[in-house]
Design an enzyme around this catalytic site. Structure first.
Site, mmCIF file in Angstrom:
data_model
loop_
_atom_site.group_PDB
_atom_site.id
_atom_site.type_symbol
_atom_site.label_atom_id
_atom_site.label_comp_id
_atom_site.label_asym_id
_atom_site.label_seq_id
_atom_site.Cartn_x
_atom_site.Cartn_y
_atom_site.Cartn_z
ATOM 1 N N ARG A 71 0.831 -1.196 0.000
ATOM 2 C CA ARG A 71 0.000 0.000 0.000
ATOM 3 C C ARG A 71 0.878 1.263 0.000
ATOM 4 O O ARG A 71 0.579 2.257 -0.658
ATOM 5 C CB ARG A 71 -0.911 -0.041 1.243
ATOM 6 C CG ARG A 71 -1.881 1.106 1.371
ATOM 7 C CD ARG A 71 -2.809 1.131 0.181
ATOM 8 N NE ARG A 71 -3.319 2.462 -0.022
ATOM 9 C CZ ARG A 71 -4.559 2.856 0.255
ATOM 10 N NH1 ARG A 71 -5.424 2.003 0.709
ATOM 11 N NH2 ARG A 71 -4.931 4.080 0.038
ATOM 12 N N ASN A 113 -11.929 16.565 -0.127
ATOM 13 C CA ASN A 113 -12.848 15.466 -0.441
ATOM 14 C C ASN A 113 -14.283 15.993 -0.387
ATOM 15 O O ASN A 113 -14.566 16.951 0.330
ATOM 16 C CB ASN A 113 -12.677 14.345 0.590
ATOM 17 C CG ASN A 113 -13.566 13.149 0.305
ATOM 18 O OD1 ASN A 113 -13.713 12.743 -0.862
ATOM 19 N ND2 ASN A 113 -14.164 12.583 1.327
ATOM 20 N N HIS A 115 -18.210 14.646 0.409
ATOM 21 C CA HIS A 115 -18.899 13.513 1.018
ATOM 22 C C HIS A 115 -20.410 13.750 0.964
ATOM 23 O O HIS A 115 -20.868 14.844 1.284
ATOM 24 C CB HIS A 115 -18.437 13.341 2.471
ATOM 25 C CG HIS A 115 -19.020 12.127 3.108
ATOM 26 N ND1 HIS A 115 -18.595 10.847 2.787
ATOM 27 C CD2 HIS A 115 -20.036 11.979 3.995
ATOM 28 C CE1 HIS A 115 -19.316 9.974 3.465
ATOM 29 N NE2 HIS A 115 -20.195 10.633 4.206
ATOM 30 N N ASP A 147 -7.586 14.427 6.244
ATOM 31 C CA ASP A 147 -6.518 14.097 7.196
ATOM 32 C C ASP A 147 -6.398 12.579 7.270
ATOM 33 O O ASP A 147 -6.950 11.879 6.411
ATOM 34 C CB ASP A 147 -6.766 14.775 8.562
ATOM 35 C CG ASP A 147 -8.007 14.231 9.257
ATOM 36 O OD1 ASP A 147 -8.586 13.226 8.781
ATOM 37 O OD2 ASP A 147 -8.396 14.809 10.287
ATOM 38 N N GLY A 149 -7.769 10.426 9.149
ATOM 39 C CA GLY A 149 -8.969 9.685 9.540
ATOM 40 C C GLY A 149 -9.902 9.418 8.362
ATOM 41 O O GLY A 149 -9.639 9.838 7.228
ATOM 42 N N ASP A 151 -12.932 10.495 6.694
ATOM 43 C CA ASP A 151 -13.876 11.621 6.572
ATOM 44 C C ASP A 151 -13.903 12.509 7.820
ATOM 45 O O ASP A 151 -14.958 12.988 8.243
ATOM 46 C CB ASP A 151 -15.303 11.103 6.268
ATOM 47 C CG ASP A 151 -15.369 10.361 4.937
ATOM 48 O OD1 ASP A 151 -14.602 10.713 4.026
ATOM 49 O OD2 ASP A 151 -16.182 9.433 4.813
HETATM 50 C C1 GAR Z 1 -20.326 11.583 -4.830
HETATM 51 O O1 GAR Z 1 -21.669 11.691 -4.442
HETATM 52 C C2 GAR Z 1 -19.405 11.742 -3.644
HETATM 53 O O2 GAR Z 1 -19.935 12.592 -2.662
HETATM 54 C C3 GAR Z 1 -19.307 10.332 -3.145
HETATM 55 O O3 GAR Z 1 -19.232 9.554 -4.290
HETATM 56 C C4 GAR Z 1 -20.010 10.160 -5.315
HETATM 57 C C5 GAR Z 1 -19.191 10.164 -6.585
HETATM 58 O O4 GAR Z 1 -19.989 10.530 -7.662
HETATM 59 N N1 GAR Z 1 -18.161 10.160 -2.322
HETATM 60 C C6 GAR Z 1 -18.136 9.368 -1.250
HETATM 61 O O5 GAR Z 1 -19.069 8.687 -0.900
HETATM 62 C C7 GAR Z 1 -16.832 9.411 -0.484
HETATM 63 N N2 GAR Z 1 -16.947 8.746 0.760
HETATM 64 P P1 GAR Z 1 -19.321 10.896 -9.058
HETATM 65 O O6 GAR Z 1 -18.302 9.797 -9.399
HETATM 66 O O7 GAR Z 1 -20.441 10.903 -10.031
HETATM 67 O O8 GAR Z 1 -18.652 12.231 -8.913
#
Ligand code: GAR
Length: 211
Positions: A71, A113, A115, A147, A149, A151
């Site tokens: 990784r 990011n 979320h 960071d 963690g 989210d």
């Molecule tokens: C988005 O809704 C984003 O918030 C989520 O994945 C989707 C990607 O959509 N991210 C997470 O859940 C991160 N934990 P996209 O590929 O169409 O942009």
């Protein structure tokens, strides 16, 4: 209108469909945000985000974790690629891997990011489903710095999205997406303008000079 502001170089990391990438690419092309997307990087060769990037003439790279002995080696290769591209901000847009040590240390407070829930509620890969199953009446969107963690990093912007009776994961996610396409370009713009200050685990947004 094409902005006169100096553009910063960003990379977008995506594992899936890439509709947020699409929104960011359009905002960049229209001059709404002063950025150049230097690279789209994925851990998934099937990610439709790679096709979208090519349609926007953005260079792409795919890194398969199975091609690396560890990784750490995988994360170091990605960090090296981002550094070589002269990237100033790393934007995670549906990137479904934890960002590891070498990337984090090289790009401290320079990784964002998005979320699909109001953090710290419902972190992880199923934020929309988890919020729906819990029965919340309001969910939303969070843009935050990354960071070590899951989210947990300093929150940049949040916006609430109502949950309606009869919503399923798809209908709620669609409503959340519409907010994401507006909020993510705004957060990137604030960063590019040097208006995000991380202080004691919080993000202070510096008002624009003309505000
Ligand atoms: C988005 O809704 C984003 O918030 C989520 O994945 C989707 C990607 O959509 N991210 C997470 O859940 C991160 N934990 P996209 O590929 O169409 O942009």
């Amino acid at each position: 209108m094409v902005s006169e502001e100096k553009k910063i170089r960003i990379a977008v990391l995506a594992s899936g469909s890439g509709t947020n990438l699409e929104a960011i690419a359009r905002a960049a092309e229209s001059g709404e945000i002063p950025v150049e997307i230097s690279l789209v990087l994925s851990d998934n060769p099937q990610a439709y985000a790679l096709v979208r990037a090519e349609k926007h003439n953005i260079p792409t790279k795919c890194f398969l974790i199975s091609d690396f002995p560890s990784r750490e080696a995988f994360d170091k290769a990605i960090a090296d690629e981002l550094s070589a591209a002269g990237v100033e901000l790393v934007v995670l847009a549906g990137y479904m891997k934890l960002v590891g040590g070498e990337i984090l240390s090289r790009f401290k407070n320079r990784i964002m990011n998005i979320h699909p829930a109001l953090l710290p509620s419902f972190p992880g890969t199923h934020g929309v489903r988890d919020a729906l199953e819990y029965g919340v009446k309001v969910s939303g969107v969070t843009v935050h710095f990354v960071d070590e963690g899951l989210d947990t990093g300093p929150i940049i912007l949040q916006e609430a999205v109502p949950v309606y009776d009869g919503d399923d994961e798809e209908t709620l996610h669609q409503r959340i997406h519409q907010v994401e396409y507006r909020l993510y370009p705004l957060a990137i713009k604030l960063f590019a303008q040097g208006r995000l200050k991380v202080e004691g685990g919080r993000v202070r947004i510096i008002p624009a000079e003309d505000e």
